[in-house]
Design a protein around this motif. Structure first.
Motif, PDB file in Angstrom:
ATOM      1  N   GLN A  21       0.816  -1.213   0.000  1.00 25.75           N
ATOM      2  CA  GLN A  21       0.000   0.000   0.000  1.00 25.75           C
ATOM      3  C   GLN A  21       0.852   1.265   0.000  1.00 25.75           C
ATOM      4  OE1 GLN A  21      -3.179   0.029   2.863  1.00 25.75           O
ATOM      5  NE2 GLN A  21      -3.473  -2.167   2.644  1.00 25.75           N
ATOM      6  N   ARG A  22       2.127   1.133   0.316  1.00 26.61           N
ATOM      7  CA  ARG A  22       3.082   2.248   0.304  1.00 26.61           C
ATOM      8  C   ARG A  22       2.577   3.443   1.121  1.00 26.61           C
ATOM      9  NH1 ARG A  22       7.259   1.803  -3.043  1.00 26.61           N
ATOM     10  NH2 ARG A  22       7.396   4.051  -3.336  1.00 26.61           N
ATOM     11  N   LEU A  23       2.069   3.152   2.301  1.00 29.16           N
ATOM     12  CA  LEU A  23       1.565   4.187   3.194  1.00 29.16           C
ATOM     13  C   LEU A  23       2.719   4.849   3.946  1.00 29.16           C
ATOM     14  CD1 LEU A  23      -1.419   2.177   4.706  1.00 29.16           C
ATOM     15  CD2 LEU A  23      -1.548   4.028   3.035  1.00 29.16           C
ATOM     16  N   PRO A  24       2.561   6.098   4.349  1.00 24.70           N
ATOM     17  CA  PRO A  24       3.591   6.730   5.181  1.00 24.70           C
ATOM     18  C   PRO A  24       3.547   6.154   6.596  1.00 24.70           C
ATOM     19  CG  PRO A  24       1.732   8.202   4.932  1.00 24.70           C
ATOM     20  CD  PRO A  24       1.467   7.010   4.040  1.00 24.70           C
ATOM     21  N   CYS A  25       4.573   6.424   7.349  1.00 27.14           N
ATOM     22  CA  CYS A  25       4.626   5.990   8.744  1.00 27.14           C
ATOM     23  C   CYS A  25       3.464   6.630   9.498  1.00 27.14           C
ATOM     24  CB  CYS A  25       5.967   6.403   9.349  1.00 27.14           C
ATOM     25  SG  CYS A  25       6.121   6.052  11.120  1.00 27.14           S
ATOM     26  N   TRP A  26       2.689   5.839  10.179  1.00 30.76           N
ATOM     27  CA  TRP A  26       1.521   6.378  10.867  1.00 30.76           C
ATOM     28  C   TRP A  26       1.913   7.146  12.127  1.00 30.76           C
ATOM     29  CZ3 TRP A  26      -1.231   5.121  15.482  1.00 30.76           C
ATOM     30  CH2 TRP A  26      -0.634   4.152  16.297  1.00 30.76           C
ATOM     31  N   LEU A  27       3.160   7.028  12.567  1.00 32.03           N
ATOM     32  CA  LEU A  27       3.603   7.726  13.766  1.00 32.03           C
ATOM     33  C   LEU A  27       4.208   9.098  13.465  1.00 32.03           C
ATOM     34  CD1 LEU A  27       5.109   4.618  15.524  1.00 32.03           C
ATOM     35  CD2 LEU A  27       3.053   5.854  16.187  1.00 32.03           C
ATOM     36  N   CYS A  28       5.049   9.180  12.415  1.00 34.12           N
ATOM     37  CA  CYS A  28       5.707  10.460  12.122  1.00 34.12           C
ATOM     38  C   CYS A  28       5.189  11.108  10.845  1.00 34.12           C
ATOM     39  CB  CYS A  28       7.221  10.276  12.029  1.00 34.12           C
ATOM     40  SG  CYS A  28       7.792   9.395  10.555  1.00 34.12           S
ATOM     41  N   ASN A  31       7.385   9.366   4.535  1.00 30.92           N
ATOM     42  CA  ASN A  31       7.368   8.194   3.661  1.00 30.92           C
ATOM     43  C   ASN A  31       8.359   7.144   4.137  1.00 30.92           C
ATOM     44  OD1 ASN A  31       5.422   9.220   1.939  1.00 30.92           O
ATOM     45  ND2 ASN A  31       6.941  10.244   0.661  1.00 30.92           N
ATOM     46  N   ILE A  32       8.053   5.895   3.829  1.00 29.02           N
ATOM     47  CA  ILE A  32       8.908   4.772   4.178  1.00 29.02           C
ATOM     48  C   ILE A  32       9.550   4.257   2.899  1.00 29.02           C
ATOM     49  CG2 ILE A  32       8.994   2.459   5.176  1.00 29.02           C
ATOM     50  CD1 ILE A  32       6.425   3.207   6.728  1.00 29.02           C
ATOM     51  N   ASP A  33      10.867   4.230   2.872  1.00 23.89           N
ATOM     52  CA  ASP A  33      11.611   3.756   1.706  1.00 23.89           C
ATOM     53  C   ASP A  33      11.626   2.232   1.715  1.00 23.89           C
ATOM     54  OD1 ASP A  33      13.318   3.222  -0.368  1.00 23.89           O
ATOM     55  OD2 ASP A  33      14.979   4.450   0.395  1.00 23.89           O
ATOM     56  N   GLY A  34      10.952   1.629   0.764  1.00 27.10           N
ATOM     57  CA  GLY A  34      10.870   0.177   0.691  1.00 27.10           C
ATOM     58  C   GLY A  34      12.149  -0.508   0.266  1.00 27.10           C
ATOM     59  N   ALA A  66       1.591   0.765   9.117  1.00 27.39           N
ATOM     60  CA  ALA A  66       2.948   0.868   8.573  1.00 27.39           C
ATOM     61  C   ALA A  66       3.731   1.866   9.421  1.00 27.39           C
ATOM     62  CB  ALA A  66       2.901   1.339   7.129  1.00 27.39           C
ATOM     63  N   ALA A  67       4.964   1.513   9.775  1.00 26.61           N
ATOM     64  CA  ALA A  67       5.794   2.400  10.590  1.00 26.61           C
ATOM     65  C   ALA A  67       7.267   2.202  10.265  1.00 26.61           C
ATOM     66  CB  ALA A  67       5.559   2.130  12.069  1.00 26.61           C
ATOM     67  N   HIS A  68       8.047   3.236  10.559  1.00 21.17           N
ATOM     68  CA  HIS A  68       9.497   3.093  10.506  1.00 21.17           C
ATOM     69  C   HIS A  68       9.926   2.230  11.693  1.00 21.17           C
ATOM     70  CE1 HIS A  68       9.311   7.145   8.422  1.00 21.17           C
ATOM     71  NE2 HIS A  68       9.924   6.375   7.547  1.00 21.17           N
ATOM     72  N   ARG A  69      10.999   1.491  11.538  1.00 19.63           N
ATOM     73  CA  ARG A  69      11.514   0.678  12.643  1.00 19.63           C
ATOM     74  C   ARG A  69      11.810   1.564  13.862  1.00 19.63           C
ATOM     75  NH1 ARG A  69      12.971  -4.111  13.307  1.00 19.63           N
ATOM     76  NH2 ARG A  69      12.879  -4.657  11.108  1.00 19.63           N
TER      77      ARG A  69
END
Length: 90
Positions: A21-28, A31-34, A66-69
């Protein structure tokens, strides 16, 4: 159930569905680089809206985000989203 449920087929399918779905991080919100290595702090991880330790469902798509680590680790098992610190510069 034997082994780690996060290594199972259904969990990996949920991760793949969310990553596609290439969603952005829901916390910050960034975008999340796949293309990043899974161990990179800004790589994709599946975060749970309601933490598993608080009764959230492991395989529930409604509980998956979806979130960054780094963002996922910083949140821990809290149910609130950590707010970014305000800048001292006005």
């Amino acid at each position: 159930m034997a082994g780690n449920p996060r290594n199972g087929r259904r969990y990996r399918a949920l991760c793949d569905w969310l990553r596609a779905q290439r969603l952005p991080c829901w916390l910050c919100g960034h975008n999340i680089d796949g293309a990043l290595d899974a161990k990179h702090p800004m790589s994709f991880t599946l975060d749970h809206l309601v933490p598993l330790s608080k009764g959230g469902g492991l395989l529930d798509p409604a509980n998956a985000r979806a979130a960054h680590r780094r963002c996922n680790s910083a949140r821990g098992n809290r149910t609130t989203i950590p707010q970014p610190r305000a800048s001292r510069r006005w």
